[in-house]
Design an enzyme around this catalytic site. Structure first.
Site, PDB file in Angstrom:
ATOM      1  N   SER A 104       0.845  -1.189   0.000  1.00 35.61           N
ATOM      2  CA  SER A 104       0.000   0.000   0.000  1.00 35.61           C
ATOM      3  C   SER A 104       0.878   1.235   0.000  1.00 35.61           C
ATOM      4  CB  SER A 104      -0.920   0.014   1.216  1.00 35.61           C
ATOM      5  OG  SER A 104      -0.158   0.191   2.377  1.00 35.61           O
ATOM      6  N   HIS A 108       1.910  12.228  -0.407  1.00 44.42           N
ATOM      7  CA  HIS A 108       1.436  13.581  -0.129  1.00 44.42           C
ATOM      8  C   HIS A 108       2.478  14.559  -0.679  1.00 44.42           C
ATOM      9  CE1 HIS A 108      -2.000  12.512   2.327  1.00 44.42           C
ATOM     10  NE2 HIS A 108      -1.260  11.661   3.002  1.00 44.42           N
ATOM     11  N   HIS A 118      -3.068   7.463  -3.749  1.00 40.48           N
ATOM     12  CA  HIS A 118      -3.131   6.298  -2.874  1.00 40.48           C
ATOM     13  C   HIS A 118      -3.399   5.059  -3.725  1.00 40.48           C
ATOM     14  CE1 HIS A 118      -5.999   3.379  -1.053  1.00 40.48           C
ATOM     15  NE2 HIS A 118      -5.016   3.279  -0.183  1.00 40.48           N
ATOM     16  N   ASN A 120      -3.409   0.442  -3.319  1.00 42.13           N
ATOM     17  CA  ASN A 120      -2.959  -0.782  -2.677  1.00 42.13           C
ATOM     18  C   ASN A 120      -3.348  -1.984  -3.500  1.00 42.13           C
ATOM     19  OD1 ASN A 120      -5.451  -2.145  -1.616  1.00 42.13           O
ATOM     20  ND2 ASN A 120      -5.646  -0.188  -0.536  1.00 42.13           N
ATOM     21  N   ARG A 122      -3.767  -6.225  -2.684  1.00 40.39           N
ATOM     22  CA  ARG A 122      -3.813  -7.063  -1.486  1.00 40.39           C
ATOM     23  C   ARG A 122      -4.339  -8.467  -1.799  1.00 40.39           C
ATOM     24  NH1 ARG A 122      -7.678  -3.127  -1.783  1.00 40.39           N
ATOM     25  NH2 ARG A 122      -9.803  -3.909  -1.611  1.00 40.39           N
ATOM     26  N   HIS A 152      -7.651   8.474 -15.385  1.00 39.83           N
ATOM     27  CA  HIS A 152      -8.704   7.467 -15.537  1.00 39.83           C
ATOM     28  C   HIS A 152      -8.528   6.648 -16.822  1.00 39.83           C
ATOM     29  CE1 HIS A 152     -11.356   8.198 -12.099  1.00 39.83           C
ATOM     30  NE2 HIS A 152     -10.957   9.455 -12.171  1.00 39.83           N
ATOM     31  N   HIS A 182     -20.609  12.189   5.713  1.00 32.19           N
ATOM     32  CA  HIS A 182     -20.872  13.370   6.535  1.00 32.19           C
ATOM     33  C   HIS A 182     -20.503  14.666   5.827  1.00 32.19           C
ATOM     34  CE1 HIS A 182     -16.618  12.563   7.513  1.00 32.19           C
ATOM     35  NE2 HIS A 182     -16.526  13.819   7.849  1.00 32.19           N
TER      36      HIS A 182
END
Lengths: 310, 310
Positions: A104, A108, A118, A120, A122, A152, A182
């Site tokens: 992973s 920044h 980002h 990863n 797995r 993309h 939220h």
């Protein structure tokens, strides 16, 4: 292949991806440092063992010329019982022993015009069940349609070339996964996300593994051109403050929602390696709204699902 | 009293606490501003309504002379069904309608020697069940035994005067609650925490309400002397960086573990009001360890339970 051979093979694929990606990130870091007249950052190496079984290698670059922080981790862990973050998704695995390995990474960048990244890859075994997962997603602070299209399209080509997963599905999955309910906004502009990709046969296993193996090259092709395009763009305090503010949302997503983070914390993983995904500096401001019509306000249009690959 | 009268009465107690606390915080902010030759910060007012029912008043001071950010919120919300963060603790409330009101506050001082502070007082009804809860805890960046003793002794006197809860219990509950398992350390130096305090009769209700009502005066007596004692202490970049680093742990606790935060996010609360608890600026550093013997390293001794009130 025995179970142990398979585990070792997949773990080796993850380690190769780590080495290949670090080479790519260090190359662009050197270019940026040369441009800025600074010494380039290097990835340090730290390995850790997990008391319950397994361990990992955390490779982190801090305070670089291009990357304010970059980390590429590989881990391979096993345990006597699948943790809640897994069995809540796959109830059949509850109570089973498990093995997990993956790579992973979170980058920044220093320049607010360079998007954070980002990804990863797995692999998971729990009892009789084994599956692969992965994802790659981009988190810009400013919206550039050409960057979004490049990113993309590169992922779409990769996915369609292998035909192991369905592109519209993994694109939509990513839009759905990296969402902050939220805030009613996406973490960034998405990418691809897949999970529970269970090979049905050993031929199928080879095909899936080939797909995963090409992940590292795809990450380099999708992300590094954007870093090179933007690392020398001039910026000031306004752009820096906006970047720190956007990073606050990144922190919120990772600590509140991210399954990998919650899995790691629940399984007594190495907290430094898990939380390496957090930005070096982040800011919160009460009821902040960017000035209407500003580039910062425009970013909101990018934080909703969009068919960038056309 | 009818149900509605009780709700209104408790809500009014929360609003009075908010006003009294803001008066106290603004007084010390003015003193600090006078000392620094700056204009004092003031608490702004923002009210919000919750689509599902209820609303609140968020009062926030930003970029003050003493407080980098301070917020004192009151809310009163109701809903058709108790959210998971509540029924996981109290299974009997599952599926019930609920009402909740409370006051909560978080203060992030500018000076690294002034501790951060958090408190809340809350009231909850779900079906036939009604209970109070509350807590007050201190998060210093540097350990001062005299500050810890003053803070804990003030809370102990308050709790023992009312005899509504047992001091050793609520002290230990706080040590247990504000704990980060993945860091194996407390968020700060604790204080008191209580929950599910259900009055058995109307006399009992009056006693509990009197205890809760005195919470605001206790907060002022416990915290403000420490702010006054430390706000003029000289500090440099080293202390500032340490403060930002420690604030990272504060973010981790609130987003990963804090029940109030998770309750708010799960019930579609006002995210700005809920996340006002996050610091204005926070920092993460990979595998950072303070220099042995330094004041920063000494802080670790304060992040374990300790009987400060003697």
């Amino acid at each position: 292949m025995t179970l142990t051979d398979t585990r070792e093979l997949v773990h080796e694929v993850m380690r190769e991806a780590q080495a290949e990606l670090i080479a790519g990130f260090e190359a662009v870091e050197r270019e940026g440092a040369l441009h800025a007249g600074l010494a380039p950052g290097r990835f340090g190496a730290a390995s850790w063992e997990r008391p319950g079984g397994g361990g990992g290698s955390a490779r982190v670059l801090t305070e670089g010329a291009v990357f304010e922080r970059a980390g590429v981790n590989v881990s391979a862990v096993n345990g006597a019982e699948v943790p809640p973050s897994i069995y809540q998704e796959q109830p059949a695995t509850r109570g089973q022993a498990y093995f997990a390995t993956g790579v992973s990474m979170v980058l920044h960048p220093r320049n607010p015009y360079v998007p954070a990244f980002h990804a990863n890859l797995r692999y998971f075994e729990a009892g009789e069940t084994r599956w692969f997962g992965g994802g790659m997603d981009l988190t810009p602070n400013y919206g550039f349609a050409e960057d979004a299209r490049h990113f993309h399209s590169t992922l779409k080509d990769y996915v369609e070339r292998h035909a192991v997963v369905d592109y519209p599905t993994v694109k939509a999955w990513c839009d759905h996964y990296f969402y902050l309910p939220h805030r009613k906004e996406m973490r960034g502009i998405g990418g691809i996300f897949f999970d529970q990709l269970s090979p049905a046969s050993s031929d199928d296993f080879e095909r899936v593994l080939a797909f995963v193996r090409e992940g590292a090259a795809t990450i380099r092709a999708a992300y590094l051109p954007l870093v090179r395009r933007r690392f020398a763009t001039a910026y000031g305090e306004r752009e820096r403050q906006w970047q720190l503010y956007r990073r606050g949302r990144y922190v919120e997503f990772n600590l509140v929602y991210d399954r990998g983070t919650r899995f790691g914390l629940q399984t007594d993983g190495n907290s430094e390696a898990i939380l390496m995904s957090l930005p070096p500096l982040a800011r919160w401001e009460f009821q902040y709204t960017p000035e209407p019509g500003s580039p910062e306000a425009e970013m909101a249009r990018f934080l909703v699902p969009h068919d960038w690959a056309g």
